[in-house]
Design a protein around this motif. Structure first.
Motif, PDB file in Angstrom:
ATOM      1  N   HIS A   1      -7.302   5.862  -7.835  1.00  0.00           N
ATOM      2  CA  HIS A   1      -7.036   5.429  -6.467  1.00  0.00           C
ATOM      3  C   HIS A   1      -7.010   6.561  -5.447  1.00  0.00           C
ATOM      4  O   HIS A   1      -7.809   6.576  -4.523  1.00  0.00           O
ATOM      5  N   ASP A   2      -6.115   7.488  -5.580  1.00  0.00           N
ATOM      6  CA  ASP A   2      -5.890   8.464  -4.516  1.00  0.00           C
ATOM      7  C   ASP A   2      -6.250   9.896  -4.897  1.00  0.00           C
ATOM      8  O   ASP A   2      -5.656  10.842  -4.399  1.00  0.00           O
TER       9      ASP A   2
ATOM     10  N   SER B   1       0.828  -1.202   0.000  1.00  0.00           N
ATOM     11  CA  SER B   1       0.000   0.000   0.000  1.00  0.00           C
ATOM     12  C   SER B   1       0.863   1.253   0.000  1.00  0.00           C
ATOM     13  O   SER B   1       0.570   2.233  -0.705  1.00  0.00           O
TER      14      SER B   1
ATOM     15  N   TYR C   1       0.956   5.972  -7.354  1.00  0.00           N
ATOM     16  CA  TYR C   1      -0.239   6.623  -7.887  1.00  0.00           C
ATOM     17  C   TYR C   1      -0.123   8.146  -7.846  1.00  0.00           C
ATOM     18  O   TYR C   1      -0.745   8.840  -8.656  1.00  0.00           O
TER      19      TYR C   1
ATOM     20  N   ARG D   1      -5.835  -0.355  -0.769  1.00  0.00           N
ATOM     21  CA  ARG D   1      -4.847  -0.062  -1.807  1.00  0.00           C
ATOM     22  C   ARG D   1      -3.837  -1.191  -1.986  1.00  0.00           C
ATOM     23  O   ARG D   1      -3.466  -1.542  -3.111  1.00  0.00           O
TER      24      ARG D   1
ATOM     25  N   HIS E   1      -6.653  -5.327  -6.438  1.00  0.00           N
ATOM     26  CA  HIS E   1      -6.570  -4.443  -7.599  1.00  0.00           C
ATOM     27  C   HIS E   1      -7.570  -4.959  -8.632  1.00  0.00           C
ATOM     28  O   HIS E   1      -7.679  -6.165  -8.845  1.00  0.00           O
TER      29      HIS E   1
ATOM     30  N   ARG F   1       2.401   1.638  -3.496  1.00  0.00           N
ATOM     31  CA  ARG F   1       1.404   2.062  -4.472  1.00  0.00           C
ATOM     32  C   ARG F   1       0.970   3.514  -4.244  1.00  0.00           C
ATOM     33  O   ARG F   1       0.678   4.234  -5.192  1.00  0.00           O
TER      34      ARG F   1
ATOM     35  N   LYS G   1     -13.426   4.633  -8.046  1.00  0.00           N
ATOM     36  CA  LYS G   1     -12.344   5.032  -7.143  1.00  0.00           C
ATOM     37  C   LYS G   1     -12.087   3.924  -6.126  1.00  0.00           C
ATOM     38  O   LYS G   1     -12.964   3.564  -5.339  1.00  0.00           O
ATOM     39  N   HIS G   2     -10.867   3.408  -6.135  1.00  0.00           N
ATOM     40  CA  HIS G   2     -10.463   2.343  -5.225  1.00  0.00           C
ATOM     41  C   HIS G   2     -10.456   2.859  -3.782  1.00  0.00           C
ATOM     42  O   HIS G   2     -10.127   4.024  -3.522  1.00  0.00           O
TER      43      HIS G   2
END
Length: 414
Positions: free
Chosen positions: A295-296, A191, A198, A269, A273, A194, A263-264
């Motif tokens: 994602h973020d 996490s 991201y 995270r 995936h 990533r 949106k993840h």
């Protein structure tokens, strides 16, 4: 309240600090641990390990409450294996059951309700009850909490490491998540990696969405893979099932110029995936170029430019309502009320989403905040949160006393 029992809490020392604070108030505190992680963060006047089987838990717990004249039980989440049984036992004995959860309003708040949270909430969430509610004019008083990622990550790794080291002492324990300590640690490290990745790969995506696709995109915020909101409070089989259902409906019903943004969840995270799944569904439903997986990105910014929000039952739905964004709930959520969310079908939502009754939402927001929310956090600068809990307990105790006095008065009059 004179005796309180703590079961499983959020990762970290929050329950321990709360127990110590209540003990200073003269309340006798007990902590029942189910694994080494629980015990690692535990503090109470009396510490107990439950090492029996899940099938023995309800009878053990009932006997424990009766033996110690327990008046209140506190848990984090009401859907965990042991907590579900504990709720039933407390109801049968008339013991107060205080449930903590992440804040319905985020960030900077936590939830505390008596009896249950989310779809198990014991409060009256009808429009009539909300409109009749008289505000106590309480205002947020704690400063913003800020980022809690590293606190959460370190507490989680400490918890799972301690759980693994003491596994032989709790041979019958069944955890609500199906990961061991190594997998948990690896996922948190992934996490972190990533998160940095991201920040680079998605650096221009917000600008594209807010300029090129403003008011043309629908936002679908994903929830964590093992979220009880999904498992207990919806009829969906999994996050993958939800993604399939939403994209299929979008492809069939949404206007041709519409885009959907998935949106993840930030807490998931490092754990899963969905890019391959989404790519395959784009092809299957012929919506290539109309799906964005991110994602973020900053959620409030996305909400300011979204045409609508689809959610299973995430608290992001409340944030969407705050931003006056039409919202469709797929599961069961306490805010899924006429005047707030789209009451029609998902297929109709893409074409003609029902708008938010802003005046009613203000009343709902006040009701929600004053009745269920506490300022603060479980993992960082928890002092203000604990003081809020103490006040909530005192208020509940006063309410109980007033109810008893009312009953006594009525009996005397008769």
């Amino acid at each position: 309240m004179s005796v309180a029992v703590f079961l499983q809490g959020p990762h970290g020392p929050f329950f321990a600090k709360l127990a110590k604070r209540l003990s200073q108030q003269g309340i006798t505190t007990h902590k029942i641990s189910f694994n080494g992680g629980d015990r690692y963060f535990a503090w109470a006047d009396f510490l107990v390990d439950f090492t029996g089987s899940e099938g023995d838990w309800a009878s053990f717990f009932k006997s424990y409450l009766l033996k110690h004249d327990v008046e209140a039980v506190f848990v984090y989440g009401d859907c965990r294996r042991y907590h579900s049984q504990a709720r039933v036992v407390c109801e049968s004995l008339g013991v107060a059951f205080g449930v903590f959860e992440e804040g319905y309003l985020r960030p900077d708040f936590v939830t505390l309700e008596w009896g249950g949270v989310n779809a198990f909430s014991q409060m009256d969430w009808t429009r009539d009850a909300i409109e009749k509610y008289e505000s106590d004019l309480r205002k947020p008083c704690a400063p913003p909490v800020g980022q809690t990622f590293w606190h959460r990550a370190s507490y989680a790794m400490g918890y799972y490491t301690a759980m693994r080291l003491a596994r032989s002492e709790f041979p019958a324990y069944h955890h609500h998540r199906h990961r061991d300590w190594k997998a948990e640690g690896i996922c948190w490290l992934r996490s972190f990696v990533r998160k940095g990745l991201y920040k680079i790969t998605e650096r221009n995506l917000t600008s594209k969405l807010t300029r090129e696709f403003s008011k043309r995109f629908f936002l679908f915020p994903l929830q964590t893979r093992d979220d009880f909101q999904l498992r207990e409070h919806s009829d969906l089989l999994s996050i993958e099932n939800a993604i399939d259902r939403v994209l299929k409906s979008f492809a069939k019903n949404a206007p041709d110029d519409a885009v959907i943004v998935l949106k993840h969840h930030p807490m998931d995270r490092g754990f899963c995936h969905y890019q391959k799944l989404i790519d395959s569904l784009e092809v299957r439903y012929s919506i290539q170029g109309r799906v964005v997986y991110c994602h973020d990105l900053h959620l409030p910014t996305l909400l300011d430019h979204a045409r609508g929000v689809v959610t299973i039952n995430s608290t992001v739905g409340i944030s969407a309502l705050l931003h006056k964004v039409p919202t469709k709930v797929l599961g069961r959520a306490l805010y899924d009320i006429s005047g707030l969310t789209h009451q029609g079908t998902l297929s109709s939502f893409w074409v003609e989403p029902e708008s938010v009754d802003v005046a009613f939402f203000r009343r709902f927001h006040t009701y929600l905040y004053e009745q269920t929310q506490l300022d603060g956090s479980f993992s960082k600068a928890v002092g203000a949160t604990i003081e809020g809990v103490v006040k909530r307990i005192e208020s509940a105790a006063e309410g109980s006393l007033q109810a008893k006095l009312s009953i006594t008065s009525e009996n005397s009059a008769s």
